[in-house]
Design a protein around this motif. Structure first.
Motif, PDB file in Angstrom:
ATOM      1  N   THR A 203       0.831  -1.207   0.000  1.00  0.00           N
ATOM      2  CA  THR A 203       0.000   0.000   0.000  1.00  0.00           C
ATOM      3  C   THR A 203       0.865   1.256   0.000  1.00  0.00           C
ATOM      4  N   ILE A 204       1.920   1.259   0.808  1.00  0.00           N
ATOM      5  CA  ILE A 204       2.816   2.422   0.832  1.00  0.00           C
ATOM      6  C   ILE A 204       3.454   2.630  -0.539  1.00  0.00           C
ATOM      7  N   ALA A 205       3.912   1.544  -1.154  1.00  0.00           N
ATOM      8  CA  ALA A 205       4.559   1.656  -2.459  1.00  0.00           C
ATOM      9  C   ALA A 205       3.597   2.171  -3.520  1.00  0.00           C
ATOM     10  N   MET A 206       2.369   1.658  -3.523  1.00  0.00           N
ATOM     11  CA  MET A 206       1.399   2.092  -4.532  1.00  0.00           C
ATOM     12  C   MET A 206       0.935   3.526  -4.285  1.00  0.00           C
ATOM     13  N   GLU A 342      -3.613   9.508   7.012  1.00  0.00           N
ATOM     14  CA  GLU A 342      -3.949  10.250   8.231  1.00  0.00           C
ATOM     15  C   GLU A 342      -3.436   9.563   9.489  1.00  0.00           C
ATOM     16  N   GLY A 343      -2.405   8.748   9.336  1.00  0.00           N
ATOM     17  CA  GLY A 343      -1.856   8.026  10.482  1.00  0.00           C
ATOM     18  C   GLY A 343      -2.678   6.834  10.908  1.00  0.00           C
ATOM     19  N   ARG A 344      -3.694   6.509  10.129  1.00  0.00           N
ATOM     20  CA  ARG A 344      -4.506   5.338  10.447  1.00  0.00           C
ATOM     21  C   ARG A 344      -3.904   4.101   9.783  1.00  0.00           C
ATOM     22  N   LEU A 345      -4.532   2.981  10.012  1.00  0.00           N
ATOM     23  CA  LEU A 345      -4.078   1.683   9.528  1.00  0.00           C
ATOM     24  C   LEU A 345      -3.847   1.744   8.026  1.00  0.00           C
ATOM     25  N   VAL A 346      -2.580   1.859   7.608  1.00  0.00           N
ATOM     26  CA  VAL A 346      -2.278   2.246   6.232  1.00  0.00           C
ATOM     27  C   VAL A 346      -2.773   1.226   5.219  1.00  0.00           C
ATOM     28  N   ASN A 347      -2.730  -0.048   5.561  1.00  0.00           N
ATOM     29  CA  ASN A 347      -3.117  -1.072   4.580  1.00  0.00           C
ATOM     30  C   ASN A 347      -4.622  -1.197   4.416  1.00  0.00           C
ATOM     31  N   LEU A 348      -5.376  -0.441   5.207  1.00  0.00           N
ATOM     32  CA  LEU A 348      -6.830  -0.452   5.063  1.00  0.00           C
ATOM     33  C   LEU A 348      -7.413   0.953   4.901  1.00  0.00           C
ATOM     34  N   ALA A 349      -6.712   1.958   5.382  1.00  0.00           N
ATOM     35  CA  ALA A 349      -7.269   3.315   5.381  1.00  0.00           C
ATOM     36  C   ALA A 349      -6.793   4.180   4.230  1.00  0.00           C
ATOM     37  N   SER A 350      -5.717   3.803   3.561  1.00  0.00           N
ATOM     38  CA  SER A 350      -5.259   4.552   2.400  1.00  0.00           C
ATOM     39  C   SER A 350      -6.315   4.479   1.296  1.00  0.00           C
ATOM     40  N   PRO A 351      -6.453   5.514   0.483  1.00  0.00           N
ATOM     41  CA  PRO A 351      -7.501   5.509  -0.550  1.00  0.00           C
ATOM     42  C   PRO A 351      -7.451   4.307  -1.492  1.00  0.00           C
ATOM     43  N   ALA A 353      -6.103   1.320  -0.584  1.00  0.00           N
ATOM     44  CA  ALA A 353      -5.810   0.130   0.215  1.00  0.00           C
ATOM     45  C   ALA A 353      -6.840  -0.971  -0.009  1.00  0.00           C
ATOM     46  N   LEU A 354      -6.369  -2.209  -0.031  1.00  0.00           N
ATOM     47  CA  LEU A 354      -7.232  -3.384  -0.179  1.00  0.00           C
ATOM     48  C   LEU A 354      -7.123  -4.323   1.006  1.00  0.00           C
ATOM     49  N   GLY A 355      -6.296  -3.986   2.000  1.00  0.00           N
ATOM     50  CA  GLY A 355      -6.141  -4.855   3.154  1.00  0.00           C
ATOM     51  C   GLY A 355      -5.253  -6.044   2.860  1.00  0.00           C
ATOM     52  N   HIS A 356      -5.274  -7.003   3.771  1.00  0.00           N
ATOM     53  CA  HIS A 356      -4.436  -8.184   3.639  1.00  0.00           C
ATOM     54  C   HIS A 356      -4.828  -9.005   2.408  1.00  0.00           C
ATOM     55  N   PRO A 357      -3.887  -9.811   1.890  1.00  0.00           N
ATOM     56  CA  PRO A 357      -4.226 -10.709   0.785  1.00  0.00           C
ATOM     57  C   PRO A 357      -5.405 -11.626   1.138  1.00  0.00           C
TER      58      PRO A 357
END
Length: 427
Positions: A203-206, A342-351, A353-357
């Motif tokens: 998520t960070i990379a994308m 916004e400092g929230r759970l990056v793998n779920l809160a980023s625009p 983000a898709l969460g875990h595999p």
């Protein structure tokens, strides 16, 4: 009685949202053999008939398949989000079409709306709770203690939620049984390690369109999630630095080949900072003062308290959106510190983000599902408090997954079983 409306009353183009949400759910379901196997059992046996299940979770496509599984097993289900930015509105809308499901989850709610939605779920007077983070359990105990006698039990799958539950239990304040799903091998070894590691870094990379190769990636916390992040970052040719407060974990990270140092030192050399501690104030003003121009700050812990954004905001001369999902804080000296989601759970809160595999969440949700079944079938056997998931349930989920993957494995002979269960065998 809450007046908070379900998602179907909050979206403009509800039909389009439902169609897109269903498309996402169908894709995930293709890759969730554990839930599909349990679905056959639950649809046939209807184990949750007459049960009311209240859920507060990350409402996205994988979670939605768990929710439908429980509803197809006969339960009345009400669900809302467990994080203001992790809901996919289209998936929430698709869930709300099910005759046994009411979804109140909506992305981007403020604090008042977040807790109003939890109240709306509690209005069904749940007999079972399924939580990510324990906010629903806390609300029931604090505001609706009259419901506790009718609650069979609950399940909690996050590290943060289990930590809160254990603290509550130690205080004698937890008044019904809750399974610590997070602590099972089928959750910890896969979801925490592989899921958090892969999804956070991806998520960070994308979100940033930046590479890890050659960068100093600072991982705050070396629990199961931190191990996963460090391992995956190292695999992408990053130089990994670990910060820890627990000496044995710090030693473990050191012997795994990572640089270990205090955050005050790591702050000077880090390019990417990812917090996975579950604690507050991990990255603070003293660290911001030392960071490089362009440093990336992200959090993979459940709550948005690990990076002190209030302090960073006070220090900033300017704030602006550098990219979708990235807010730049420009300091007086011109340095820019970039905060993701916004400092929230990056793998779920980023625009994006898709969460875990999907595959790892199939395992975690499989454990959640069999725990709900165990509560319905044997709830009287569990006193109030935090309980380990019975090992045979965790093994059941592993066996379903191995069978689906076509993987065979050995079994103990009778002699081996007897030997391992005896203390009388010596030299």
């Amino acid at each position: 009685m809450s007046q908070y409306p379900p998602i179907s009353e909050q979206l403009d183009d509800i039909e389009a949202a439902r169609d897109e949400g269903r498309r996402k759910m169908d894709w995930a379901r293709q890759h969730m053999p554990i839930l599909n196997a349990l679905r056959e059992e639950f649809e046939r046996d209807q184990p949750f008939a007459d049960q009311r299940i209240g859920m507060a979770m990350h409402v996205e496509a994988k979670t939605a398949n768990l929710v439908e599984l429980l509803a197809d097993g006969g339960a009345e289900v009400a669900i809302t989000g467990c994080n203001p930015l992790s809901t996919h509105d289209d998936v929430s809308a698709a869930l709300d079409t099910h005759e046994n499901i009411t979804s109140y989850a909506k992305r981007g709610v403020d604090d008042d709306e977040y807790y109003e939605a939890i109240e709306a779920v509690i209005d069904i007077e749940p007999t079972i709770t399924v939580d990510d983070g324990m906010d629903m359990v806390a609300a029931i105990h604090e505001d609706h203690p009259e419901l506790i006698d009718s609650i069979v039990g609950g399940a909690e799958e996050t590290t943060t939620g289990v930590h809160r539950l254990r603290a509550m239990d130690e205080d004698g304040a937890l008044d019904y049984p809750v399974f610590a799903v997070n602590d099972t091998p089928m959750k910890r070894l896969f979801d925490n390690v592989h899921g958090t590691g892969e999804s956070s870094l991806a998520t960070i990379a994308m979100t940033t369109n930046l590479s890890y190769a050659g960068k100093n990636v600072v991982v705050a916390g070396y629990g199961d999630c931190g191990r996963g992040v460090a391992k995956k970052a190292s695999g992408q040719n990053a130089d990994v630095i670990v910060t820890e407060v627990e000496p044995r974990r710090a030693l473990e990270a050191h012997m795994e080949g990572y640089d270990v140092m205090p955050m005050s030192e790591a702050a000077e050399i880090g390019d990417v900072f990812l917090t996975v501690t579950g604690n507050r104030d991990v990255v603070t003003a003293e660290h911001f003062e030392k960071m490089k121009d362009g440093a990336l700050l992200a959090n993979a812990g459940h709550f948005d308290i690990e990076v002190d954004l209030d302090a960073l905001s006070d220090m900033a001369a300017d704030r602006y959106e550098a990219r979708d999902g990235v807010e730049a804080y420009e300091l007086d000296d011109g340095r820019r510190l970039n905060v993701l989601a916004e400092g929230r759970l990056v793998n779920l809160a980023s625009p994006i983000a898709l969460g875990h595999p999907v595959e790892v969440m199939d395992q975690s949700f499989g454990v959640q599902a069999v725990c709900v079944r165990e509560l319905v079938e044997n709830g009287d056997a569990y006193d109030a408090g935090v309980h380990e998931v019975p090992d045979e349930l965790d093994r059941e989920v592993a066996e379903i997954k191995l069978d689906a993957e076509g993987v065979d494995y050995d079994s103990l002979t009778d002699a081996q079983t007897e030997y391992m269960g005896s203390w009388q065998h010596g030299t």
